[in-house]
Design a protein around this motif. Structure first.
Motif, PDB file in Angstrom:
ATOM      1  N   LYS A 144      -1.967   8.705   6.509  1.00 59.68           N
ATOM      2  CA  LYS A 144      -1.844   8.236   5.380  1.00 59.68           C
ATOM      3  C   LYS A 144      -0.667   7.004   5.591  1.00 59.68           C
ATOM      4  O   LYS A 144       0.356   7.110   6.458  1.00 59.68           O
ATOM      5  N   TYR A 145      -0.641   5.761   4.735  1.00 61.88           N
ATOM      6  CA  TYR A 145       0.130   4.840   4.635  1.00 61.88           C
ATOM      7  C   TYR A 145       1.334   5.145   3.927  1.00 61.88           C
ATOM      8  O   TYR A 145       1.192   5.787   2.843  1.00 61.88           O
ATOM      9  N   VAL A 146       2.673   4.671   4.483  1.00 57.98           N
ATOM     10  CA  VAL A 146       3.740   4.529   3.737  1.00 57.98           C
ATOM     11  C   VAL A 146       3.565   3.456   2.667  1.00 57.98           C
ATOM     12  O   VAL A 146       3.460   2.379   2.851  1.00 57.98           O
ATOM     13  N   CYS A 147       4.157   4.149   1.503  1.00 56.60           N
ATOM     14  CA  CYS A 147       3.802   3.080   0.229  1.00 56.60           C
ATOM     15  C   CYS A 147       5.092   3.027  -0.469  1.00 56.60           C
ATOM     16  O   CYS A 147       5.734   4.189  -0.988  1.00 56.60           O
ATOM     17  N   ALA A 148       5.474   1.824  -1.019  1.00 56.44           N
ATOM     18  CA  ALA A 148       6.544   1.611  -2.091  1.00 56.44           C
ATOM     19  C   ALA A 148       5.866   1.438  -3.179  1.00 56.44           C
ATOM     20  O   ALA A 148       5.287   0.291  -3.617  1.00 56.44           O
ATOM     21  N   GLU A 149       5.786   2.474  -4.071  1.00 54.65           N
ATOM     22  CA  GLU A 149       5.356   2.412  -5.260  1.00 54.65           C
ATOM     23  C   GLU A 149       5.550   1.297  -6.159  1.00 54.65           C
ATOM     24  O   GLU A 149       6.859   1.039  -6.411  1.00 54.65           O
ATOM     25  N   ASN A 150       4.509   0.552  -7.060  1.00 57.11           N
ATOM     26  CA  ASN A 150       4.656  -0.404  -7.738  1.00 57.11           C
ATOM     27  C   ASN A 150       5.264  -1.660  -6.949  1.00 57.11           C
ATOM     28  O   ASN A 150       5.795  -2.626  -7.487  1.00 57.11           O
ATOM     29  N   GLY A 151       5.533  -1.735  -5.520  1.00 50.06           N
ATOM     30  CA  GLY A 151       5.997  -2.746  -4.730  1.00 50.06           C
ATOM     31  C   GLY A 151       7.235  -2.744  -4.669  1.00 50.06           C
ATOM     32  O   GLY A 151       8.042  -3.649  -4.230  1.00 50.06           O
ATOM     33  N   GLY A 152       8.188  -1.619  -5.180  1.00 53.71           N
ATOM     34  CA  GLY A 152       9.596  -1.515  -4.990  1.00 53.71           C
ATOM     35  C   GLY A 152       9.977  -0.757  -6.415  1.00 53.71           C
ATOM     36  O   GLY A 152       9.323  -1.125  -7.428  1.00 53.71           O
TER      37      GLY A 152
END
Length: 479
Positions: A78-86
């Motif tokens: 799975k990819y690392v994600c910054a939810e809502n773009g930060g």
């Protein structure tokens, strides 16, 4: 009595004509009417495209400032994600990567990095278990992460010590270059500097010391060859246009805030106080290429007015140069702004590049554009009641892929003829460049750029001054 009166009238009329001929001269130049200059680009503000070999062999060279990365867990796939773009916690739960899963690198060392989200926050580590979120508005030690690569990876050491860049400064531009410029009729150099020069010899990371000493050397070399210097603030704190040459680390523009503008005025004051009395100083450019999309007209006019007063505090005569905003902006906006009352110059940058408008132009199209569009604009600005006009950057290059030497000569000749009409003068970008047609020295040595017409005009202006002095002497004798 009539004879004496007639002689007086004739002499007075001739003086008026001669004064009109040189009315647009630039104060402080030795025997020249206007600036005939060259930029010293890629020296104190390094731009990778000017000399790419500077970065050859740098370990982790694929992980420089501004590089965008995406991380995928080997275990979870799975990819690392910054939810809502930060602005929230970090998760590892995305099957595919898009903007929220894309981070921009700020490089700290060969193995240490900071990561910025698309919304501008930095990843940060908090708590005893070091939970990671994307909530930091600025970066320091808790926002710095170490990356270890496999055996095929490389370790960066030179940028951390500063040795490599210092060597570049000591060898890229030297006194021999000023002798070359003098021999070819160049009377001015425009020297790009970064804001960190005001903190030399210990500027904040990631910048390194040594630029101030190099600028001091440039002024000494210029004085030895009767060449004048324009100090150009090319990179402002926070970046004024998001580009590499303004020291933006990730393409963002942070300059238009009160804190950064105040810091910039401090840098201008530092430069003005240090060089105001130096005989080689011609002018100070308050800011290079502010972005029209990111810097409002009100913001830039306010800054230019404050910068003008800062320079005038230190020097009553140094030229204060204000650069046109790049993008969708009309240079006339600066003529209507009433920045200052004395020795003000507007800097325009003319390139038949960087715009789709020029992509399919032929040789003839490019040359006609210079004679028609550029010449018309210069005539209008020269006739405006306001600052002098300076073509602070231009180049003998275009999008034509099969241009012959004679084609380049014609293009260069057209630019010189038209830009010679600018009331303050011009400066070529740049003295040295690995791309041949951007390299002033290469153009001169190989005959692609011919300055003979410009040199003739220089000699003509010197003759005008001699005639003026002679007429004035005889006028005094008559009276």
């Amino acid at each position: 009595m009539e004879l004496v009166f007639s002689k007086w009238v004739f002499a007075f009329s001739l003086c008026c004509w001669l004064i009109f001929c040189v009315a647009l001269s630039v104060e402080g130049l030795h025997g020249d009417s206007k600036v005939r200059g060259v930029n010293l680009g890629g020296w104190l503000v390094i731009e990778g495209w000017i000399k790419p070999s500077l970065f050859d062999g740098i370990p982790n060279g694929d992980m420089l400032d501004g590089t965008q990365v995406q991380f995928k867990s080997v275990t979870l796939q799975k990819y690392v994600c910054a939810e809502n773009g930060g602005g929230m916690d970090i998760s590892v739960n995305r099957d595919a990567a898009s903007s929220w899963e894309t981070l921009t690198l700020w490089r700290v060392s060969e193995s240490e990095f900071q990561f910025r989200t698309t919304q501008g926050q930095f990843l940060t580590c908090y708590g005893n278990g070091c939970s990671v979120s994307a909530t930091a508005t600025s970066a320091s030690s808790t926002e710095t992460f170490q990356i270890e690569r496999n055996n095929n990876g490389r370790i960066h050491i030179k940028i951390k010590s500063g040795t490599y860049l210092q060597g570049h400064r000591n060898s890229f531009i030297n006194v021999g270059d000023f002798e070359f410029l003098y021999r070819h009729g160049i009377n001015t150099v425009r020297i790009p500097v970064g804001w960190w020069i005001a903190f030399d010899p210990d500027p904040p990371a990631p910048f390194i010391g040594g630029t101030l000493e190099a600028l001091d050397n440039a002024f000494s070399w210029a004085q030895a060859y009767n060449i004048k210097c324009i100090i150009d603030l090319h990179a402002a704190p926070g970046s004024q246009n998001g580009m590499e040459h303004s020291a933006s680390r990730d393409g963002t523009v942070g300059w238009p805030t009160s804190d950064y503008i105040s810091q910039t005025l401090h840098v201008i004051d530092f430069l003005a106080s240090r060089y105001a009395r130096h005989p080689a100083l011609l002018g100070i450019e308050l800011l290079n290429e502010p972005s029209a999309a990111a810097v409002s007209l009100d913001t830039i006019v306010s800054y230019y007015k404050q910068g003008y007063e800062v320079v005038r505090k230190r020097s009553p005569s140094a030229y204060v140069i204000i650069c046109q905003r790049i993008g969708n902006a009309d240079p006339l906006e600066l003529y209507q702004a009433d920045i200052g009352s004395h020795n003000i110059v507007v800097d325009l940058h003319y390139y038949n590049l960087f715009d789709t408008f020029f992509v399919n132009m032929s040789v003839l199209d490019n040359i006609q554009f210079i004679y028609q569009s550029r010449e018309a604009q210069l005539q209008a600005l020269n006739g405006a009641n306001g600052p002098l006009v300076f073509i602070g950057e231009w180049v003998n290059e275009w999008n034509v892929t099969s241009g012959s030497q004679s084609d380049y000569q014609a293009f260069g000749r057209a630019q010189l003829e038209v830009y010679d009409a600018a009331s303050f003068g011009w400066a070529y970008w740049t003295l040295k460049n690995d791309r041949q047609h951007w390299d002033f020295e290469w153009n001169i040595r190989n005959g692609y750029l011919q300055l003979s017409n410009s040199q003739k005009k220089k000699n003509f202006n010197s003759l005008i001054w001699l005639l003026l002095a002679s007429v004035w002497f005889h006028l005094c004798q008559i009276l």
